[in-house]
Enzyme design. Structure first.
Site, PDB file in Angstrom:
ATOM      1  N   HIS A 240      77.956  31.186  53.779  1.00 29.63           N
ATOM      2  CA  HIS A 240      78.670  29.974  54.196  1.00 29.63           C
ATOM      3  C   HIS A 240      79.041  29.136  52.974  1.00 29.63           C
ATOM      4  O   HIS A 240      80.149  28.648  52.835  1.00 29.63           O
ATOM      5  CB  HIS A 240      77.806  29.145  55.154  1.00 29.63           C
TER       6      HIS A 240
ATOM      7  N   TYR B 272      70.827  35.815  58.737  1.00 29.23           N
ATOM      8  CA  TYR B 272      71.331  35.705  60.118  1.00 29.23           C
ATOM      9  C   TYR B 272      72.429  36.708  60.481  1.00 29.23           C
ATOM     10  O   TYR B 272      72.905  36.709  61.611  1.00 29.23           O
ATOM     11  CB  TYR B 272      71.825  34.274  60.408  1.00 29.23           C
TER      12      TYR B 272
ATOM     13  N   ARG C 123      84.328  35.745  56.907  1.00 29.92           N
ATOM     14  CA  ARG C 123      84.014  35.366  55.517  1.00 29.92           C
ATOM     15  C   ARG C 123      83.017  36.380  54.984  1.00 29.92           C
ATOM     16  O   ARG C 123      81.977  36.617  55.573  1.00 29.92           O
ATOM     17  CB  ARG C 123      83.504  33.917  55.409  1.00 29.92           C
TER      18      ARG C 123
END
Ligand SMILES: Cc1ncc(C[n+]2csc(CCOP(=O)(O)OP(=O)(O)O)c2C)c(N)n1
Length: 368
Positions: A273, A282, A269
């Site tokens: 998120h 992250y 992706r």
């Protein structure tokens, strides 16, 4: 038949691929899809990407409250939509599947109605945005609780088997979902019952900020199928044709009575998120940029150009057409107005008990 030609080995160490990252055909069998189908896959992927881009605008302008971006997943999602029999089989999707909903044929007005919570939403504005569903198209409404739709997909598949309907239940989810108890219960029971269920993991390597190696000690997701005695296929999910060929084969085998299978589609992706996430905390930017080199749309476009099936002019015409469709559907969904507040008291029980009646009266009075 592709079935006989494809090297159809479960648990392959490398993901199954049909197109190289440069868009060159590398499979050991002949392409057997007609030009119209090949072009449709491309149009559906571009539409899915442009829909995602439009969602970003909706969130940035405060028109919707939640988006789960699907850019990078288009090849996987278009493959799923084309591998099942639309409106006959049942699809049990998850929240990142808005591109899949579009490829399944959910009208854009309904999609925007759902994102805006407007009166154009078939779920009457009572769902979180990015939670599509369609009774008419046999798409089970998305639930927010991860993997909670896996046991219902198994239940549906067992029912299909008992009643001999010839249908298949296809269930999609992310890699993180495979760590949930519901996932294991659902897959195990479907396997034991030999039910026509196909489990499809859109593995984008992250469950929000949790990277795959912190999620599972298995070398990959497909491998988990071994434990349940069913085949598991590891596929390059950014290769729409590989994903399509494998899924089509698996769905038809399941329909023919061979029981469930697990298909892992390796994707990435590009976005965070969700609209509530900051992925720069992250994962390094370089990782995202590297993943874009496998882009399902660019790769496939190169392939189509190589086949003499695509041109700059065709691209411009397609994008103009989709832009127009997005514009008019969004306008229509907005023009439908906000979903009336009293709708939240409808359809829960066959008749409204006194306490809901009271709550409804109080809410409406407050709003007045
Ligand atoms: C049962 C449950 N636990 C936690 C959450 C919070 N949550 C929402 S999305 C998500 C990550 C899921 O990741 P994955 O299944 O890999 O799908 P992806 O979003 O990466 O496509 C989590 C933990 C939830 N919705 N439900």
């Amino acid at each position: 038949m592709i079935k006989d030609q494809i090297e159809f080995q479960p648990f392959t160490p490398e993901p199954i691929r049909v197109l190289s990252e440069e868009g060159v055909w590398i499979a050991p069998f002949e392409l057997d899809l007609d030009p119209a189908t090949l072009e449709r896959f491309y149009s559906e992927m571009v539409a899915a990407r442009m829909l995602d881009e439009r969602f970003t605008i909706l969130i940035r302008t405060g028109k919707t409250s939640f988006v789960a971006p699907h850019s990078g997943h288009e090849g996987a999602q278009v493959a799923v939509a084309n591998a099942l029999r639309k409106g006959f089989d049942w699809l049990f999707p998850y929240y990142r599947d808005m591109g899949l909903a579009l490829a399944m044929g959910v009208p854009l007005v309904e999609i925007f109605g759902q994102m805006l919570g407007s009166a154009a939403d078939p779920a009457k504005g009572r769902q979180m945005p990015s939670h599509a569903g369609s009774k008419a198209l046999h798409i089970f409404t998305v639930g927010s609780a991860i993997a909670s739709h896996v046991p219902p997909a198994t239940g549906a598949a067992i029912s299909m088997k008992l009643r001999g309907t010839g249908q298949v239940a296809v269930c999609t989810f992310g890699d993180g979902a495979t760590s949930e108890g519901d996932w294991h219960a659902g897959v195990n029971f479907a396997a034991v019952q030999g039910a026509p269920a196909v489990f499809v993991c859109e593995n984008n390597r992250y469950a929000i900020s949790v990277e795959l190696t912190h999620q599972t000690a298995s070398p990959n997701v497909a491998e988990k199928a071994r434990a349940y005695g069913i085949p598991g296929y590891r596929v390059d999910g950014m290769d729409v044709l590989a994903s399509f060929y494998v899924l089509k084969e698996v769905v038809e085998r399941s329909r023919a009575g061979h029981g469930p299978a697990l298909v892992e589609l390796e994707v990435y992706r590009y976005g965070p998120h969700s609209s509530a996430d900051d992925d720069s905390r992250y994962r390094p930017k370089a990782e995202v940029e590297a993943a874009r080199k496998r882009d399902p749309i660019l790769r496939y476009r190169k392939f189509l150009e190589g086949q003499g099936l695509w041109s700059e002019a065709a691209e411009a015409e397609l994008r103009a057409r989709i832009t127009h469709q997005l514009d008019t559907a969004l306008e229509e969904a907005q023009a439908a107005g906000e979903a009336p507040v009293e709708w939240m008291f409808e359809d829960v029980l066959s008749s409204r008990p006194w306490h809901l009646e009271e709550q409804r009266r109080i809410v409406l009075e407050e709003l007045r």
